[in-house]
Write a protein that holds these residues in place. Sequence first.
Motif, PDB file in Angstrom:
ATOM      1  N   THR A 220       0.435  -0.919   0.327  1.00  0.00           N
ATOM      2  CA  THR A 220      -0.226  -0.301  -0.023  1.00  0.00           C
ATOM      3  C   THR A 220       0.766   1.103   0.527  1.00  0.00           C
ATOM      4  O   THR A 220       2.020   1.166   0.814  1.00  0.00           O
ATOM      5  CB  THR A 220      -0.562  -0.068   1.134  1.00  0.00           C
ATOM      6  N   ALA A 221       0.892   2.602  -1.109  1.00  0.00           N
ATOM      7  CA  ALA A 221       1.094   3.294  -0.726  1.00  0.00           C
ATOM      8  C   ALA A 221       1.719   4.369   0.450  1.00  0.00           C
ATOM      9  O   ALA A 221       2.800   4.741   0.742  1.00  0.00           O
ATOM     10  CB  ALA A 221       0.477   4.479  -1.954  1.00  0.00           C
ATOM     11  N   PHE A 222       0.523   3.838   1.500  1.00  0.00           N
ATOM     12  CA  PHE A 222       0.971   4.752   2.341  1.00  0.00           C
ATOM     13  C   PHE A 222       1.472   3.997   3.678  1.00  0.00           C
ATOM     14  O   PHE A 222       1.243   4.546   4.537  1.00  0.00           O
ATOM     15  CB  PHE A 222      -0.808   5.374   3.163  1.00  0.00           C
ATOM     16  N   GLN A 252     -11.880   3.310  -5.486  1.00  0.00           N
ATOM     17  CA  GLN A 252     -11.130   3.032  -5.413  1.00  0.00           C
ATOM     18  C   GLN A 252     -10.680   3.829  -3.903  1.00  0.00           C
ATOM     19  O   GLN A 252      -9.998   4.462  -4.459  1.00  0.00           O
ATOM     20  CB  GLN A 252      -9.999   2.533  -6.192  1.00  0.00           C
ATOM     21  N   ALA A 253     -10.865   2.918  -3.121  1.00  0.00           N
ATOM     22  CA  ALA A 253      -9.919   3.496  -1.877  1.00  0.00           C
ATOM     23  C   ALA A 253      -9.269   2.630  -0.975  1.00  0.00           C
ATOM     24  O   ALA A 253     -10.195   1.950  -0.114  1.00  0.00           O
ATOM     25  CB  ALA A 253     -11.589   3.490  -0.683  1.00  0.00           C
ATOM     26  N   SER A 254      -8.549   2.427  -1.083  1.00  0.00           N
ATOM     27  CA  SER A 254      -7.403   1.600  -0.442  1.00  0.00           C
ATOM     28  C   SER A 254      -5.965   2.087  -0.500  1.00  0.00           C
ATOM     29  O   SER A 254      -5.031   1.525  -0.077  1.00  0.00           O
ATOM     30  CB  SER A 254      -7.244   0.095  -2.255  1.00  0.00           C
ATOM     31  N   GLY A 255      -5.957   3.682  -0.524  1.00  0.00           N
ATOM     32  CA  GLY A 255      -4.791   3.864   0.201  1.00  0.00           C
ATOM     33  C   GLY A 255      -3.552   3.844  -0.847  1.00  0.00           C
ATOM     34  O   GLY A 255      -2.479   3.442  -0.759  1.00  0.00           O
TER      35      GLY A 255
END
Length: 259
Positions: A220-222, A252-255
């Motif tokens: 995950t990017a975060f 898309q809510a995936s960070g």
Amino acid sequence: MSKQNTDQRIVVITGASSGIGRGAAIEIAARDMGVVVTYNARPEGADRTVEEIREAGGRAAALPLDFSRTETFPDFARALRDVLATEWGAGRLHALVNNAGFGGGRGFEEMTVDAFDDYYRVLLRGPYFLTQALLPLIEDGGAIVNTSSSSVRPGDTEPGFSGYAAMKGGLVIATRFLAKELSSRSIRVNAVSPGPTRTRLGDNAFERFPELIDGLAAKTAFGRIGEPADVGKVIAFLVSDDSAWITGEDIQASGGYSL
């Protein structure tokens, strides 16, 4: 938030006894909307959701609903009408959030017809026909939000999710077509696709197998997995007037999962 506001907009959120459903209910209530939360196997979880909203000054009620049993949807619609009238003095809904479901994790070679049908009944047929059953209650200019999954996107292809992702992908396609069909009433229809999120899906997998979290967070990017409030805020946005110019979309809510 005023407890005496009889003109309050009301949102139904299925599967709100925990996880993303609870997160969405709390975030929507914080925006001065009333919420009706549904539950199936965990009434105590729904009661906690309602209690938390009421303690914060909001208005909420809970109703049982088995998403897999479409034959019960007319009775649910009647029970919902009664709750709207008694709790809010209202006859209409502003929005429906189709969130109830269960996780994937069954490999193709182990898939059975019964397991595949379970996915279909809960993840695709349930939200499709509940929307149909409640459509007469949804006000013109209202909103419908379907909870899908990042598994329908390229780059998030994990073994064991073919049946689950097939139904979630079908729900995204249905979302786009329903947005067109319901546009004559200015009803917006969108989907939100969470990435790995700390919920009870997979029989509370993250609590039972915490070693899974680091690997998912690394993709995950975060650098972390999602929390229910992360996705709940996106759903609250999609039922609010702030998203009045958005329909037919899968958000898309995936960070940044699998970027």
